[in-house]
Design an enzyme around this catalytic site. Structure first.
Site, PDB file in Angstrom:
ATOM      1  N   GLY A   1       0.831  -1.193   0.000  1.00 53.15           N
ATOM      2  CA  GLY A   1       0.000   0.000   0.000  1.00 53.15           C
ATOM      3  C   GLY A   1       0.864   1.241   0.000  1.00 53.15           C
ATOM      4  O   GLY A   1       2.033   1.195   0.398  1.00 53.15           O
TER       5      GLY A   1
ATOM      6  N   GLN B   1       3.172   9.903   0.972  1.00 51.35           N
ATOM      7  CA  GLN B   1       4.442   9.170   1.085  1.00 51.35           C
ATOM      8  C   GLN B   1       5.366   9.418  -0.097  1.00 51.35           C
ATOM      9  O   GLN B   1       6.556   9.080  -0.040  1.00 51.35           O
ATOM     10  CB  GLN B   1       4.185   7.673   1.211  1.00 51.35           C
ATOM     11  CG  GLN B   1       3.589   7.274   2.551  1.00 51.35           C
ATOM     12  CD  GLN B   1       3.506   5.774   2.662  1.00 51.35           C
ATOM     13  OE1 GLN B   1       2.548   5.179   2.193  1.00 51.35           O
ATOM     14  NE2 GLN B   1       4.519   5.152   3.243  1.00 51.35           N
TER      15      GLN B   1
ATOM     16  N   CYS C   1       6.241  -0.105   7.587  1.00 47.00           N
ATOM     17  CA  CYS C   1       5.861   1.048   6.766  1.00 47.00           C
ATOM     18  C   CYS C   1       7.038   1.454   5.899  1.00 47.00           C
ATOM     19  O   CYS C   1       8.172   1.529   6.387  1.00 47.00           O
ATOM     20  CB  CYS C   1       5.474   2.204   7.687  1.00 47.00           C
ATOM     21  SG  CYS C   1       5.082   3.728   6.816  1.00 47.00           S
ATOM     22  N   LEU C   2       6.778   1.714   4.621  1.00 50.35           N
ATOM     23  CA  LEU C   2       7.857   2.121   3.709  1.00 50.35           C
ATOM     24  C   LEU C   2       8.485   3.443   4.135  1.00 50.35           C
ATOM     25  O   LEU C   2       9.618   3.731   3.757  1.00 50.35           O
ATOM     26  CB  LEU C   2       7.317   2.231   2.277  1.00 50.35           C
ATOM     27  CG  LEU C   2       6.795   0.928   1.657  1.00 50.35           C
ATOM     28  CD1 LEU C   2       6.185   1.203   0.292  1.00 50.35           C
ATOM     29  CD2 LEU C   2       7.902  -0.112   1.557  1.00 50.35           C
TER      30      LEU C   2
ATOM     31  N   HIS D   1      -3.899   1.384   7.446  1.00 51.77           N
ATOM     32  CA  HIS D   1      -2.546   1.948   7.481  1.00 51.77           C
ATOM     33  C   HIS D   1      -2.446   3.169   6.546  1.00 51.77           C
ATOM     34  O   HIS D   1      -1.903   4.209   6.930  1.00 51.77           O
ATOM     35  CB  HIS D   1      -1.542   0.859   7.083  1.00 51.77           C
ATOM     36  CG  HIS D   1      -0.114   1.273   7.149  1.00 51.77           C
ATOM     37  ND1 HIS D   1       0.760   0.830   8.109  1.00 51.77           N
ATOM     38  CD2 HIS D   1       0.606   2.115   6.354  1.00 51.77           C
ATOM     39  CE1 HIS D   1       1.950   1.387   7.910  1.00 51.77           C
ATOM     40  NE2 HIS D   1       1.891   2.158   6.847  1.00 51.77           N
ATOM     41  N   GLU D   2      -2.994   3.044   5.333  1.00 53.75           N
ATOM     42  CA  GLU D   2      -2.922   4.171   4.378  1.00 53.75           C
ATOM     43  C   GLU D   2      -3.854   5.307   4.812  1.00 53.75           C
ATOM     44  O   GLU D   2      -3.517   6.487   4.634  1.00 53.75           O
ATOM     45  CB  GLU D   2      -3.240   3.709   2.956  1.00 53.75           C
ATOM     46  CG  GLU D   2      -2.367   2.577   2.412  1.00 53.75           C
ATOM     47  CD  GLU D   2      -0.897   2.673   2.761  1.00 53.75           C
ATOM     48  OE1 GLU D   2      -0.346   3.794   2.824  1.00 53.75           O
ATOM     49  OE2 GLU D   2      -0.277   1.621   2.995  1.00 53.75           O
TER      50      GLU D   2
ATOM     51  N   HIS E   1      -1.966   7.370   7.158  1.00 52.17           N
ATOM     52  CA  HIS E   1      -1.057   8.313   6.485  1.00 52.17           C
ATOM     53  C   HIS E   1      -1.810   9.548   6.004  1.00 52.17           C
ATOM     54  O   HIS E   1      -1.348  10.683   6.189  1.00 52.17           O
ATOM     55  CB  HIS E   1      -0.381   7.652   5.277  1.00 52.17           C
ATOM     56  CG  HIS E   1       0.788   6.786   5.641  1.00 52.17           C
ATOM     57  ND1 HIS E   1       1.862   7.251   6.380  1.00 52.17           N
ATOM     58  CD2 HIS E   1       1.062   5.492   5.361  1.00 52.17           C
ATOM     59  CE1 HIS E   1       2.735   6.267   6.543  1.00 52.17           C
ATOM     60  NE2 HIS E   1       2.268   5.186   5.940  1.00 52.17           N
TER      61      HIS E   1
HETATM   62 NI    NI Z   1       3.148   3.336   5.787  1.00 57.51          NI
END
Ligand code: NI
Length: 175
Positions: free
Chosen positions: A45, A50, A92-93, A134-135, A138
């Site tokens: 995701g 991000q 998380c990226l 999660h998204e 963000h």
């Molecule tokens: Ni993340």
């Protein structure tokens, strides 16, 4: 085009992203780039902030590109219903190298629009439900870290702040 993923410490990730009012070629290109960037990472995701764009757009694919029909793009997503609980390790990226167990709903229903402006309502379970939440976090200026106990969150934040000071963590990644 793969875009650099911004990391924890960049203010674009600390504030709610803006609603999308018009879907133009710019948003279409952004989504293409977000998908490419998510698959390259690889991740399941990605939220637009991000990649440094404060717009309420998210892409998810629990197969991370393995199955063509798993890709979901939602503009202006909102959570309309949740059910149950799951407790799994989450990363998380934008927080590379850290993960923690986070409680999330087992099922989540998301509503928004697609790139044609058509309403989409999607139900996700398990990993997809987790990715939706999660998204959404963000897009609301939050991280999975915000679901941890104060002590666990503080340990991770201190380690990241030390890496920023030591020049080992660049929030505005240019690589
Ligand atoms: Ni993340």
């Amino acid at each position: 085009m793969i875009r650099p993923i911004v990391l924890f410490g960049d203010e674009v990730l600390d504030k709610p992203a803006d609603p999308v009012r018009n879907i133009t070629a710019e948003e279409v290109k952004l989504v293409q780039d977000m998908i490419e960037t998510m698959y390259k990472a690889p991740g399941v995701g990605l939220a637009a902030n991000q990649v440094g764009v404060a717009k309420r757009i998210m892409v998810t694919d629990p197969s991370s590109g393995e199955k063509k029909d798993q890709l979901i793009t939602v503009v202006n997503p909102e959570i309309v219903d949740v059910d149950g609980e799951q407790y799994e390790e989450e990363g998380c990226l934008s927080v590379p190298g850290f993960s923690a167990e986070v409680v999330r709903p087992k099922r989540v229903i998301i509503r928004g629009v697609d790139l044609n402006g058509k309403e989409v309502i999607v139900e996700g379970a398990d990993l997809l439900a987790r990715a939706f939440c999660h998204e959404m976090d963000h897009l609301n200026g939050k991280f999975f870290l915000d679901h941890l106990s104060f002590i666990k969150r503080d340990i991770i934040k201190r380690r990241i702040k030390k890496m920023i000071r030591d020049g080992k963590w660049e929030p505005h990644s240019e690589s």
